[in-house]
Design an enzyme around this catalytic site. Structure first.
Site, PDB file in Angstrom:
ATOM      1  CB  CYS A 223      -4.642  -0.720  -3.422  1.00 20.17           C
ATOM      2  SG  CYS A 223      -2.869  -1.032  -3.439  1.00 20.17           S
TER       3      CYS A 223
ATOM      4  CB  CYS B 247      -3.136  -4.395  -0.366  1.00 22.75           C
ATOM      5  SG  CYS B 247      -3.778  -2.730  -0.138  1.00 22.75           S
TER       6      CYS B 247
ATOM      7  CB  CYS C 218      -1.969   1.959  -0.955  1.00 22.24           C
ATOM      8  SG  CYS C 218      -2.982   0.804  -0.005  1.00 22.24           S
TER       9      CYS C 218
ATOM     10  CB  CYS D 192       0.096  -2.427   0.639  1.00 16.86           C
ATOM     11  SG  CYS D 192      -0.198  -1.683  -0.971  1.00 16.86           S
TER      12      CYS D 192
ATOM     13  CB  CYS E 235      -2.176  13.323 -10.631  1.00 21.93           C
ATOM     14  SG  CYS E 235      -1.509  12.991 -12.248  1.00 21.93           S
TER      15      CYS E 235
END
Ligand SMILES: [Zn+2]
Length: 149
Positions: A65, A68, A114, A117, A137
């Protein structure tokens, strides 16, 4: 392995608890992130298709991510969807990603974020290759790749 049925259930009934949570205000994220990354991950934007080289890169590594640094996808699960966005068949860990029903733009889709976060990543669709049949996607700007040693 996650299946479309499981994902629909998670989107409807609630997601796996995350191992930890990272929470910042919109203003704090804006100060931390480049403008285009902020727009996609925190304001649920979508990058232009084929805007990133990442679509056609299949070298080993891990995708984290951008907000984070949580591990989200492994390059082993990446495939060429020809959609113009990086595409994966499974997340790196079941609880890495949360699924949210998205009724925007007159469609019913499953948004992926995510789980740590809440960064917007993209959407997941049931038209991926075997064996999961899933296509995650993902906006390239929401990911950072760590090459394997
Ligand atoms: Zn995150």
């Amino acid at each position: 392995m996650l299946t479309w049925q499981t994902i629909l259930k998670l989107a409807k009934e609630g997601n796996h608890p995350a191992k930890k949570k990272v929470t910042k205000s919109e203003r704090e994220w804006q100060a931390l992130l480049p403008e285009d990354v902020f727009r996609i991950t925190r304001l649920k934007g979508t990058e232009r298709p084929f805007s990133s080289q990442a679509c056609t890169v299949f070298t080993p590594g891990e995708y984290h991510c951008v907000c984070c640094n949580t591990l989200l996808f492994d390059a082993n699960e990446k495939f060429d969807s020809r959609s113009g966005w990086p595409s994966f068949t499974q997340p790196a860990e079941v609880e890495a990603i949360a699924y949210l029903a998205d009724h925007s733009h007159g469609m019913t889709r499953v948004e992926i974020v995510c789980n740590v976060c809440d960064a917007h990543l993209g959407h997941v669709f049931p038209d991926g290759p075997p064996s999961s049949g899933l296509r995650y996607c993902v906006n390239a700007l929401s990911l950072v790749k760590n090459e394997s040693e």
